[in-house]
Design an enzyme around this catalytic site. Structure first.
Site, PDB file in Angstrom:
ATOM      1  NE  ARG A 607     -19.693   5.142  -1.372  1.00 10.31           N
ATOM      2  CZ  ARG A 607     -20.972   5.533  -1.346  1.00 10.31           C
ATOM      3  NH1 ARG A 607     -21.940   4.647  -1.345  1.00 10.31           N
ATOM      4  NH2 ARG A 607     -21.279   6.821  -1.329  1.00 10.31           N
ATOM      5  CB  ILE A 608     -17.965  -1.707   2.570  1.00 10.24           C
ATOM      6  CG1 ILE A 608     -17.510  -1.425   4.013  1.00 10.24           C
ATOM      7  CG2 ILE A 608     -17.396  -3.041   2.074  1.00 10.24           C
ATOM      8  CD1 ILE A 608     -16.009  -1.265   4.220  1.00 10.24           C
ATOM      9  CG  ASN A 610     -16.389  -6.611  -3.717  1.00 15.40           C
ATOM     10  OD1 ASN A 610     -16.720  -7.456  -2.880  1.00 15.40           O
ATOM     11  ND2 ASN A 610     -16.153  -6.915  -4.978  1.00 15.40           N
ATOM     12  N   PRO A 611     -17.933  -5.965  -0.242  1.00 16.21           N
ATOM     13  CG  PRO A 611     -20.057  -6.616   0.454  1.00 16.21           C
ATOM     14  CD  PRO A 611     -19.347  -5.801  -0.580  1.00 16.21           C
ATOM     15  CB  THR A 613     -12.356  -7.346  -2.515  1.00 13.41           C
ATOM     16  OG1 THR A 613     -13.201  -6.201  -2.566  1.00 13.41           O
ATOM     17  CG2 THR A 613     -12.540  -8.160  -3.774  1.00 13.41           C
ATOM     18  CD  GLN A 617      -7.480  -4.994   0.897  1.00 12.05           C
ATOM     19  OE1 GLN A 617      -6.455  -4.493   1.306  1.00 12.05           O
ATOM     20  NE2 GLN A 617      -8.308  -4.375   0.098  1.00 12.05           N
ATOM     21  CE  LYS A 680     -13.645   6.763   7.295  1.00  7.59           C
ATOM     22  NZ  LYS A 680     -13.800   7.316   8.664  1.00  7.59           N
ATOM     23  N   GLY A 681     -10.169   3.304   3.730  1.00  5.09           N
ATOM     24  CA  GLY A 681      -9.419   2.145   3.232  1.00  5.09           C
ATOM     25  C   GLY A 681      -9.401   1.024   4.247  1.00  5.09           C
ATOM     26  CD  GLU A 684      -1.414   0.042   5.484  1.00  5.31           C
ATOM     27  OE1 GLU A 684      -0.544  -0.453   6.191  1.00  5.31           O
ATOM     28  OE2 GLU A 684      -1.166   0.647   4.430  1.00  5.31           O
TER      29      GLU A 684
HETATM   30 MO1  MOS Z   1       1.545  -0.216   3.029  1.00  4.95          MO
HETATM   31  S1  MOS Z   1       2.782  -0.888   4.529  1.00  4.95           S
HETATM   32  O1  MOS Z   1       1.827   1.472   2.909  1.00  4.95           O
HETATM   33  O2  MOS Z   1       1.767  -1.083   1.633  1.00  4.95           O
END
Ligand code: MOS
Length: 721
Positions: A607-608, A610-611, A613, A617, A680-681, A684
């Site tokens: 799920r996103i 806030n598209p 922000t 990233q 999820k995130g 990275e």
């Molecule tokens: Mo990240 S490199 O775990 O802030």
């Protein structure tokens, strides 16, 4: 269904591109960062003097000139520094390791602190630090790996990943494959360098240490200081309301924090210390140098039959960090015969630490370049090769892959990017003096879950308040948490206040590893449901008023999320985020100048929230990929171990003129098997695989295969012929 999927999409707050709440404070300068903070009286200023040798011992140190300079209150060296626990090398988590400073004569790397000057002003402290004279017994160091330097094979890599894995019979599978790639890729040390430098303001109140600092995860500081200074966690009170970027470099305690803490105790007054930009190159860990051998074997149709990924990197014996670079291949493509392994060697350099996408950034650069080399050997389309080797079960654990969308990302991206216009032959597309090419690469990133607690309250002043110690490191934590609370409670976004980044607030998993949003929103969702239940009220605009009618002093509730180690059967599923990168670039046939023309990333991270922000990233991560492939590296002087380009004037980074329009697309599909709210995130993911797409586009443009990164003109131009 979670409460984040309210059927009325017209009023839904989660998933909308809401502006960052702290944006106005940041652009007007009213957001105060650690070094700008005041409190508990006037702070003295600390400044480090650092070693000018790469390895050896302090023979003599003379601080007398500095001690006589105006404003100087104290100079701390190994002779008068308070006792701190030794660096606890046995602690596998670099994040919570004790990081004592000024504890002896030993110099472990160039730029190691030798003195801390504490003075009335920054200029006085800096001046006095420059007057410190040290002589050294210099020992020969090893600053660059050479064949024959001792190497060992660790059992575990960072974050508890197995150091090695084996499945089937890799050697036989590879030896008998119809098509083979066997290549070695090298990457130089890579620095996080957030815009806000590492800074800490410290003062003591009896046995209690108060810190205002720039850090990603406050509980790690408490754990580190428990070991280093013997302080109970409740005696370390930390605040970090604004953090100007971290990228992994603010997960562990560094010299600014230790210097401010011991300095403030010694002078009995608040002390603040900020690392200079140059000091950040040696007093903060780097992504270590890597050499990776990738072997891929495939049958005549392109099906992978053998996958081998061997990683050699430096990891210092006294402060180890074994980047988990080999893990990227474990869940990426199917294939029966597999091996991954990490080997480490010690160098006399600043220790390695997490730098954005630790593991995936260098790992995918190697593996996804090798996949391009395999596609070339097979005379096969690189997107088709990846799709052919996609899988729905984890190739090593056999567990189902949740939210596995790799093929979808690749196909959606290929369509959107116009991949079918790519010519398979290098140098086939010319634009005047420019060779033009396209490249693709896959992205994968492990999903973690950490123990998290969050509180939400209706307060007597008629507000909703979200409370968590998570930091907002520029990612949008303040904003997305207000969105989630507003959504679940049915109140207006503007009614929600978000209190973050103080140790008196409920402990979360911190900001790092791309887990901040997923951990915290899952716990917050639960806290909000618990609040509704305690209030005995439905979600809706009347919630605050009705709650206060029955509970005039306010009402609060907590939600929590267990760490993945405490989730029964966590390992029965394999959870990751995915993506596909597409790049078009041009290479000047005479000068070798590389001009990036187009970049597209298609990402799947559940799920996103806030598209806006999230896009920011992901886009930033893609540019990190560009930079790691084509620009940035810490250049080590092989004679003395100093970083010769250790400031932002010489450490080459892409600027606006180097980056074209970047197209970011998100497949917004909650992954409820990964996380209770399907999040999820993204922190990275954008930097995972991105670099390889540049390397592959470079090859497609001009036929030069880069295997040493960043690509340097001195090797590119001769090969252009
Ligand atoms: Mo990240 S490199 O775990 O802030």
């Amino acid at each position: 269904m979670t409460r984040l999927d309210s059927p009325n999409t017209a009023t839904r707050i989660v998933g909308r591109p809401i502006d960052r709440r702290d944006g106005p404070q940041k652009v007007t300068g009213s957001a105060t960062y650690a070094y700008e903070k005041t409190g508990a009286g006037k702070a003295l200023v600390g400044f480090f003097a650092t070693a000018t040798i790469g390895r050896g011992e302090i023979e003599t140190i003379d601080t007398s000139a500095g001690e006589a300079m105006p404003g100087v209150r104290l100079i701390v060296t190994y002779r008068n520094a308070p006792q701190q626990a030794a660096l606890d090398t046995g602690n596998r988590a670099f994040t919570t390791r004790a990081r004592p400073i000024l504890m002896g004569r030993r110099i472990h790397h160039f730029g190691h602190p030798i003195a801390l000057v504490i003075a009335e002003t920054y200029e006085q402290a800096r001046d006095a630090a420059r007057s410190v004279v040290a002589t050294y017994t210099t020992e020969p160091g090893t600053f660059v790996y050479a064949e024959g330097h001792p190497v060992h094979q660790p059992e575990l890599a960072n974050a508890g990943f197995a150091g090695s894995t084996n499945l089937g019979d890799f050697e036989t599978g590879f030896a008998t494959a119809a098509f083979r790639v066997d290549q070695t890729y090298e990457t130089l040390p890579h620095c996080a360098q957030p815009l806000e430098p590492h800074a800490t303001l410290a003062h003591w109140e009896g046995e209690t240490l108060h810190l205002t600092t720039s850090h990603q995860t406050l509980r790690y500081i408490q754990a580190s200081l428990r070991t280093a200074l013997g302080l109970a966690p409740e005696n370390v009170v930390i605040s970090a309301p604004f953090v100007g970027g971290g990228f992994g470099s603010k997960l562990a305690v560094h010299a600014d924090l230790m210097g401010a803490a011991i300095g403030a105790r010694m002078v009995g007054q608040p002390v603040k210390v900020c690392l200079t930009r140059q000091q950040m190159f040696s007093l903060v860990g780097m992504r270590p140098w890597h050499r990776q051998r990738v072997r891929l074997g495939a049958d005549a149709d392109g099906r992978l039959t053998a996958i081998g990924h061997e990683v050699l990197l430096y990891s210092n014996e006294r402060d180890p960090f074994i980047e988990q670079t080999g893990i990227v291949t474990r869940s990426l493509y199917t294939g029966p015969n597999r091996m991954t392994r990490h080997r480490v060697t010690h160098l006399d350099l600043p220790n390695g630490e997490a730098v954005r996408a630790p593991g995936e950034l260098p790992g995918l650069l190697a593996v996804e370049t090798a996949m391009d080399e395999l596609a070339e050997a097979l005379d096969m389309d690189p997107v088709a090769l990846r799709v052919l080797n996609d899988t729905t079960t984890d190739p090593e654990s056999g567990a189902p892959l949740t939210g596995r969308t790799l093929t979808q990302c690749l196909r959606t991206g290929a369509e959107r990017f116009g991949w079918s216009a790519r010519l398979r032959q290098p140098r086939a597309r010319r634009d005047g003096n420019w060779f033009v090419g396209m490249g693709v690469a896959s992205a994968i990133r492990t999903h973690f879950q950490g123990a998290t607690e969050v509180e939400v309250a209706v307060t007597p002043d008629r507000r909703i308040q979200v409370r968590s110690d998570i930091t907002d490191i520029g990612t949008g934590s303040y904003t997305i948490l207000a969105q989630v609370a507003a959504e679940v409670l049915g109140v207006d976004f503007s009614e929600v206040d978000v209190m973050l980044a103080h140790t008196r607030l409920p402990a979360g998993g911190g900001s790092g590893g791309s887990w901040g949003a997923s951990n915290t929103t899952a716990a917050l969702h639960q806290a909000c449901l618990a609040l509704l239940e305690r209030a005995g009220l439905p979600a809706g605009p009347g919630l605050v008023r009705q709650t206060l009618a029955a509970h005039p002093a306010g009402l609060s509730a907590r939600g929590s999320l267990p760490s993945m180690g405490n989730v029964p059967n966590w390992r029965e599923k394999s959870r990751h985020t995915y993506g596909a990168h597409f790049v078009e670039l041009a290479v000047h046939r005479l000068t070798g100048e590389i001009k990036v023309r187009r970049m597209l990333g298609v990402f799947s991270a559940g799920r996103i929230l806030n598209p806006k922000t999230a896009r920011s990233q992901l886009l930033g991560g893609m540019i990190w990929g560009l930079s790691a492939a084509l620009r940035e590296a810490a250049e080590i002087d092989p004679r003395r171990g100093n970083i010769v380009n250790g400031d932002l004037a010489e450490y080459l980074l892409p600027v606006h003129a180097d980056v074209p329009d970047v197209d970011v697309m998100m497949l917004d599909e909650p992954d409820l098997e990964a996380n209770p709210v399907g999040v999820k995130g993204v922190g990275e993911l954008g930097a995972c695989g991105s670099s390889a797409a540049f390397a592959n586009a470079l090859y497609n443009a001009c036929g030069v295969r880069a295997r040493s990164f960043p690509v340097h003109l001195s090797s590119l131009v001769p090969e252009l012929g």
